[in-house]
Design an enzyme around this catalytic site. Structure first.
Site, PDB file in Angstrom:
ATOM      1  N   ARG A 161       0.821  -1.204   0.000  1.00 48.81           N
ATOM      2  CA  ARG A 161       0.000   0.000   0.000  1.00 48.81           C
ATOM      3  C   ARG A 161       0.858   1.259   0.000  1.00 48.81           C
ATOM      4  NH1 ARG A 161      -4.422  -0.971   4.604  1.00 48.81           N
ATOM      5  NH2 ARG A 161      -4.006   1.243   4.850  1.00 48.81           N
ATOM      6  N   ARG A 172      -1.238   8.471  10.589  1.00 50.38           N
ATOM      7  CA  ARG A 172      -2.381   7.564  10.782  1.00 50.38           C
ATOM      8  C   ARG A 172      -2.548   7.180  12.245  1.00 50.38           C
ATOM      9  NH1 ARG A 172      -0.531   3.246   6.713  1.00 50.38           N
ATOM     10  NH2 ARG A 172      -2.256   1.982   7.473  1.00 50.38           N
TER      11      ARG A 172
HETATM   12  P1  ADP Z   1      -5.621   0.197   8.222  1.00 53.99           P
HETATM   13  O1  ADP Z   1      -6.017  -1.216   7.839  1.00 53.99           O
HETATM   14  O2  ADP Z   1      -4.144   0.374   8.167  1.00 53.99           O
HETATM   15  O3  ADP Z   1      -6.257   0.648   9.488  1.00 53.99           O
HETATM   16  P2  ADP Z   1      -7.537   1.111   6.253  1.00 53.99           P
HETATM   17  O4  ADP Z   1      -7.360   0.276   5.047  1.00 53.99           O
HETATM   18  O5  ADP Z   1      -8.661   0.763   7.160  1.00 53.99           O
HETATM   19  O6  ADP Z   1      -6.164   1.142   7.072  1.00 53.99           O
HETATM   20  O7  ADP Z   1      -7.688   2.624   5.846  1.00 53.99           O
HETATM   21  C1  ADP Z   1      -6.765   3.261   4.978  1.00 53.99           C
HETATM   22  C2  ADP Z   1      -7.147   4.728   4.839  1.00 53.99           C
HETATM   23  O8  ADP Z   1      -8.467   4.823   4.277  1.00 53.99           O
HETATM   24  C3  ADP Z   1      -7.210   5.528   6.126  1.00 53.99           C
HETATM   25  O9  ADP Z   1      -5.964   6.044   6.517  1.00 53.99           O
HETATM   26  C4  ADP Z   1      -8.204   6.629   5.750  1.00 53.99           C
HETATM   27  O10 ADP Z   1      -7.572   7.629   4.951  1.00 53.99           O
HETATM   28  C5  ADP Z   1      -9.187   5.902   4.846  1.00 53.99           C
HETATM   29  N1  ADP Z   1     -10.337   5.347   5.597  1.00 53.99           N
HETATM   30  C6  ADP Z   1     -10.677   4.033   5.733  1.00 53.99           C
HETATM   31  N2  ADP Z   1     -11.774   3.888   6.483  1.00 53.99           N
HETATM   32  C7  ADP Z   1     -12.153   5.154   6.850  1.00 53.99           C
HETATM   33  C8  ADP Z   1     -13.202   5.674   7.652  1.00 53.99           C
HETATM   34  N3  ADP Z   1     -14.107   4.869   8.253  1.00 53.99           N
HETATM   35  N4  ADP Z   1     -13.262   7.016   7.811  1.00 53.99           N
HETATM   36  C9  ADP Z   1     -12.377   7.837   7.230  1.00 53.99           C
HETATM   37  N5  ADP Z   1     -11.362   7.420   6.469  1.00 53.99           N
HETATM   38  C10 ADP Z   1     -11.235   6.085   6.286  1.00 53.99           C
END
Ligand code: ADP
Ligand code: ADP
Ligand code: ZN
Length: 216
Positions: A161, A172
């Protein structure tokens, strides 16, 4: 069964969601995956989300709430689903509560995966995924048996990613503690929170999560 997997980036939400999908035959709804699909398809939402995601910032509440509301209306969600990465703000949690009320659905449980910051950084730094089937891997903790090909589908294409780098990781993590961590108290107060120690092996955590779900 309808559940939320809560935890910081890299905690293992996606990894554990896959086990629950297999055991309980309900889909995993990952807002991160949905947004990445929107980026790949170059939709309006995707184009707007890309800059924020690359910088490690959250996408606006309205956008993700809309995506989730549409998704849970689909047929494959009728017996339940796992929310992975949503809700991530108090506003999203309130909107989800309203959504469930309107649709006549009940939230069964919120599973919080508890992982130390140092381990998160290490997990994210080594994360990669099969480009074909989406199976998740880790350089050190979950390498494919044959380094050239995916254990599940045999594909030899893997992706990392764009936001899994050290600088974005810090943004994050800050976003998690500022915006998402308050949801721990929010769901605890509702009596729906189940904390699971996320520091063990993938299989131990999976067994602990299953223990929690069996008792629901
Ligand atoms: P991780 O698995 O590392 O927690 P995600 O794949 O869930 O990351 O999310 C990657 C990015 O997508 C986040 O940093 C954010 O920018 C966006 N994102 C995902 N889900 C949400 C949400 N529920 N609200 C706001 N942004 C989100
Ligand atoms: P999240 O969806 O919460 O961002 P992932 O499930 O993608 O987290 O896991 C992040 C990385 O850590 C992946 O590379 C995964 O293979 C690895 N991982 C997941 N759980 C564990 C664990 N218990 N121990 C070590 N590594 C793990
Ligand atoms: Zn694969």
């Amino acid at each position: 069964m309808r559940l939320i997997l809560l935890g910081p980036p890299g905690a293992g939400k996606g990894t554990q969601a896959k086990f629950i999908v297999d055991r309980h035959a309900i889909p995993q709804l990952s807002t991160g995956d949905m947004l990445r699909a929107a980026i790949a398809a170059e939709t309006k939402i995707g184009l707007r989300a890309k800059k924020l995601m690359d910088a490690g910032k959250l996408v606006s509440d309205d956008v993700v709430i809309g995506i989730v509301s549409e998704r849970i209306d689909q047929e494959d969600c009728s017996k339940g689903f796992i929310l992975d990465g949503f809700p991530r703000t108090l506003q999203q949690a309130d909107a989800l509560g309203d959504m469930f009320e309107e649709k006549g659905l009940k939230l069964d449980c919120v599973v919080e995966l508890q992982v130390d910051d140092d381990a998160l950084v290490e997990r994210i730094a080594g994360r990669f995924t099969c480009s074909n089937c989406g199976e998740g891997y880790h350089d050190k903790f979950k390498a494919p048996k044959n380094p050239e090909s995916c254990d599940r589908c045999g594909s030899s294409e893997f992706t990392r990613r764009a936001d899994d780098n050290e600088e974005t990781m810090r943004t994050r993590l800050r976003a998690y503690y500022k915006e998402t961590a308050p949801l721990v108290g929010y769901y605890y107060a509702k009596g729906q929170l189940k904390g699971v120690d996320g520091m063990g092996s993938i299989s131990k955590i999976s067994a602990d999560v299953e223990d929690v779900l069996r008792k629901l």
